[in-house]
Design a protein around this motif. Sequence first.
Motif, mmCIF file in Angstrom:
data_model
loop_
_atom_site.group_PDB
_atom_site.id
_atom_site.type_symbol
_atom_site.label_atom_id
_atom_site.label_comp_id
_atom_site.label_asym_id
_atom_site.label_seq_id
_atom_site.Cartn_x
_atom_site.Cartn_y
_atom_site.Cartn_z
ATOM 1 N N SER A 53 0.824 -1.207 0.000
ATOM 2 C CA SER A 53 0.000 0.000 0.000
ATOM 3 C C SER A 53 0.856 1.254 0.000
ATOM 4 C CB SER A 53 -0.912 0.015 1.228
ATOM 5 O OG SER A 53 -1.811 -1.068 1.189
ATOM 6 N N LEU A 54 0.403 2.235 -0.764
ATOM 7 C CA LEU A 54 1.001 3.562 -0.737
ATOM 8 C C LEU A 54 0.330 4.374 0.368
ATOM 9 C CD1 LEU A 54 0.908 4.237 -4.570
ATOM 10 C CD2 LEU A 54 2.963 3.809 -3.225
ATOM 11 N N PRO A 55 0.937 5.482 0.780
ATOM 12 C CA PRO A 55 0.274 6.359 1.755
ATOM 13 C C PRO A 55 -1.090 6.827 1.240
ATOM 14 C CG PRO A 55 2.578 6.956 1.496
ATOM 15 C CD PRO A 55 2.282 5.946 0.427
ATOM 16 N N ASP A 56 -1.940 7.191 2.154
ATOM 17 C CA ASP A 56 -3.268 7.655 1.800
ATOM 18 C C ASP A 56 -3.171 8.839 0.840
ATOM 19 O OD1 ASP A 56 -5.857 9.300 2.171
ATOM 20 O OD2 ASP A 56 -6.290 7.391 3.171
ATOM 21 N N ARG A 57 -4.072 8.887 -0.139
ATOM 22 C CA ARG A 57 -4.034 9.962 -1.131
ATOM 23 C C ARG A 57 -4.169 11.340 -0.495
ATOM 24 N NH1 ARG A 57 -7.661 7.754 -6.269
ATOM 25 N NH2 ARG A 57 -6.366 5.932 -6.739
ATOM 26 N N ALA A 58 -4.803 11.396 0.672
ATOM 27 C CA ALA A 58 -4.945 12.690 1.341
ATOM 28 C C ALA A 58 -3.580 13.278 1.684
ATOM 29 C CB ALA A 58 -5.790 12.542 2.598
ATOM 30 N N ALA A 59 -2.589 12.389 1.866
ATOM 31 C CA ALA A 59 -1.243 12.874 2.167
ATOM 32 C C ALA A 59 -0.653 13.639 0.995
ATOM 33 C CB ALA A 59 -0.342 11.698 2.530
ATOM 34 N N GLU A 73 -1.916 16.013 -0.815
ATOM 35 C CA GLU A 73 -2.133 17.450 -0.719
ATOM 36 C C GLU A 73 -1.263 18.083 0.363
ATOM 37 O OE1 GLU A 73 -3.696 19.310 -2.881
ATOM 38 O OE2 GLU A 73 -3.896 17.386 -3.938
ATOM 39 N N GLN A 74 -1.011 17.346 1.447
ATOM 40 C CA GLN A 74 -0.137 17.877 2.489
ATOM 41 C C GLN A 74 1.294 18.002 1.979
ATOM 42 O OE1 GLN A 74 -1.121 18.963 5.650
ATOM 43 N NE2 GLN A 74 0.952 19.845 5.578
ATOM 44 N N VAL A 75 1.736 17.009 1.229
ATOM 45 C CA VAL A 75 3.084 17.066 0.646
ATOM 46 C C VAL A 75 3.199 18.266 -0.290
ATOM 47 C CG1 VAL A 75 4.733 15.901 -0.878
ATOM 48 C CG2 VAL A 75 3.490 14.591 0.853
ATOM 49 N N ARG A 76 2.193 18.472 -1.123
ATOM 50 C CA ARG A 76 2.215 19.606 -2.040
ATOM 51 C C ARG A 76 2.224 20.938 -1.282
ATOM 52 N NH1 ARG A 76 1.433 18.729 -7.419
ATOM 53 N NH2 ARG A 76 0.651 16.667 -8.051
ATOM 54 N N ARG A 77 1.385 21.050 -0.248
ATOM 55 C CA ARG A 77 1.318 22.308 0.501
ATOM 56 C C ARG A 77 2.662 22.627 1.168
ATOM 57 N NH1 ARG A 77 -3.871 20.433 1.966
ATOM 58 N NH2 ARG A 77 -3.065 19.603 3.938
ATOM 59 N N ASP A 78 3.259 21.611 1.806
ATOM 60 C CA ASP A 78 4.539 21.844 2.480
ATOM 61 C C ASP A 78 5.632 22.207 1.480
ATOM 62 O OD1 ASP A 78 3.384 21.324 4.906
ATOM 63 O OD2 ASP A 78 4.150 19.271 5.067
ATOM 64 N N VAL A 112 6.219 12.098 -4.754
ATOM 65 C CA VAL A 112 6.520 10.682 -4.971
ATOM 66 C C VAL A 112 6.344 9.935 -3.655
ATOM 67 C CG1 VAL A 112 8.295 9.016 -5.626
ATOM 68 C CG2 VAL A 112 8.076 11.179 -6.873
ATOM 69 N N ALA A 113 5.570 8.864 -3.695
ATOM 70 C CA ALA A 113 5.243 8.119 -2.481
ATOM 71 C C ALA A 113 6.188 6.960 -2.232
ATOM 72 C CB ALA A 113 3.809 7.602 -2.565
ATOM 73 N N ARG A 114 6.648 6.320 -3.305
ATOM 74 C CA ARG A 114 7.458 5.118 -3.117
ATOM 75 C C ARG A 114 8.223 4.796 -4.393
ATOM 76 N NH1 ARG A 114 7.981 1.095 0.520
ATOM 77 N NH2 ARG A 114 8.634 -0.955 -0.252
ATOM 78 N N GLY A 115 9.338 4.098 -4.248
ATOM 79 C CA GLY A 115 10.090 3.614 -5.393
ATOM 80 C C GLY A 115 10.564 2.200 -5.152
ATOM 81 N N GLU A 116 10.749 1.470 -6.229
ATOM 82 C CA GLU A 116 11.292 0.120 -6.128
ATOM 83 C C GLU A 116 11.886 -0.262 -7.475
ATOM 84 O OE1 GLU A 116 10.085 -4.359 -4.546
ATOM 85 O OE2 GLU A 116 8.626 -2.739 -4.513
ATOM 86 N N GLY A 117 13.151 -0.633 -7.465
ATOM 87 C CA GLY A 117 13.811 -1.012 -8.705
ATOM 88 C C GLY A 117 13.860 0.149 -9.686
ATOM 89 N N TRP A 123 6.231 5.485 -7.771
ATOM 90 C CA TRP A 123 4.787 5.724 -7.773
ATOM 91 C C TRP A 123 4.481 7.070 -7.135
ATOM 92 C CZ3 TRP A 123 7.090 1.101 -6.993
ATOM 93 C CH2 TRP A 123 6.604 -0.004 -7.695
ATOM 94 N N ASP A 124 3.465 7.755 -7.660
ATOM 95 C CA ASP A 124 2.974 8.942 -6.968
ATOM 96 C C ASP A 124 1.870 8.524 -5.996
ATOM 97 O OD1 ASP A 124 0.578 8.670 -8.403
ATOM 98 O OD2 ASP A 124 1.067 10.252 -9.843
ATOM 99 N N TYR A 125 1.288 9.483 -5.284
ATOM 100 C CA TYR A 125 0.319 9.173 -4.241
ATOM 101 C C TYR A 125 -1.016 8.690 -4.799
ATOM 102 C CZ TYR A 125 3.284 11.024 -0.523
ATOM 103 O OH TYR A 125 4.296 11.212 0.382
ATOM 104 N N ASP A 126 -1.238 8.924 -6.088
ATOM 105 C CA ASP A 126 -2.470 8.442 -6.707
ATOM 106 C C ASP A 126 -2.315 7.033 -7.262
ATOM 107 O OD1 ASP A 126 -3.959 10.763 -6.213
ATOM 108 O OD2 ASP A 126 -3.045 11.765 -7.938
#
Length: 461
Positions: A13-19, A21-26, A46-51, A55-58
């Motif tokens: 699972s990636l972080p909740d999509r609501a996060a 907007e917080q990342v963008r605001r900060d 960017v929420a996560r990477g592998e290899g 992935w973005d939060y969406d």
Amino acid sequence: MTEYTRRDGTTASLPDRAANEQVRRDDRAHVFHSWSAQNLIDPTPVARGEGATFWDYDGNEYLDFGSQLVNLNLGHQHPDLVRAIQEQAGRLATIQPSMANDVRGELARLITSKAPDGLNKVFFTNGGADANENAVRMARGYTGRRKVLTTYRSYHGSTGSAISMTGDPRRWANEPSDSSVVHFFGPYAYRSPFHSDSAEQETERALRHLEEVVMLEGPQTIAAIALETVVGTNGVLIPPPGYLQGVRELCDRHGIIYIADEVMVGFGRVGEWFAFDAFDVAPDLISFAKGVNSGYVPLGGVVIRDEIADFFGDRAYTGGLTYSGHPLGCAAGIATFEVFERDDILGRVRRLGSEVVAPTVADWASRHPSVGEVRGRGLFWAVELVRDQGTREPLVPFNASGADAAPMAELAARCKASGVWPMIHFNRLQIAPPLVIGEDDLRRGLAVIDEALAYTDKLAA
């Protein structure tokens, strides 16, 4: 929560999509970004990477075809590198550079084992810019001379001497700077400043030009000639046969230090430990960073010829950094060597370059009217886009921005919409995925670019 599929087929699972907007605001409120007009950018969270994927939060998935900034050689979240950092942090998180440290010494030994004979010492830095800064400082101290020669089509970093050494437009806003840096024209057969019509002629004329610059500047005033072994951001320019050997001979003749900037192309990018190995030449100083540990912790350095290191044996070297040879960075570097040897990274880079990328981009050049030239080696390639193959007019002007650069921005957007995050610069699309990318992913990413080139073809004659 948004789920994604790992390389092993399991889901996470990636972080909740609501996060998102917080990342963008900060970011928009508090982060000042490099090389950017702050109000004209919209950084992707960017929420996560592998290899070779992130992935973005969406939950949108992207193949990382630029290895971030051509530093993520072993890809996102390589388990061996992550584990090495975790274990080192649990044992000794940091120690000052004036003390001896096991991982620092071991990594230095490993690096010098891959360097040419007679280069047995490493000065560690935090990255590539300060590696070049210190290489120049060493050359100036050793020779007692001041001038440094570099090419116009180059990038060596954004700090004081490094940005002066840089030849591309990023230097302009930082001038006046180090007035003892002199620029010259390096070889670039496709757009030859010497009007050459063969690789051999390009080598001969480029070396003659450099020799004239040395003569006019005064060889007794020149401390170093610094070259990206393969020019990186400014075009993936592969040196023509004999050119680097000619530079080496010119340096030897006049007592000039040859600095090889391997920051972008060292540690496997072109299928060699150091790119100059492919061209049968040995420098006096080697600057490195990026691929030494894939940037998991900032790390760079200079590999030093014995005669230069010995010069500072009884006199102090007047340079240093608080985080020189940081244990966390060195631990990741040691793990990098282990992965390279175990997984035959150099062999797979050579194979993927010659069997997958080279024939694919050659096919593009034969089919796409907007492709002027393709060039590269290993997993480092440039596709030069033009409006006219005959006149070689670039698709966008040199140093274009805003509306002038719109065709390249649109090309990038089309790639991203199909799940490939490309690397573009001026009129070039550059191919530099992580060295661990799977063959299927590599072919898929190339197919996306192939399809996107249909757009630029419409702009070409």
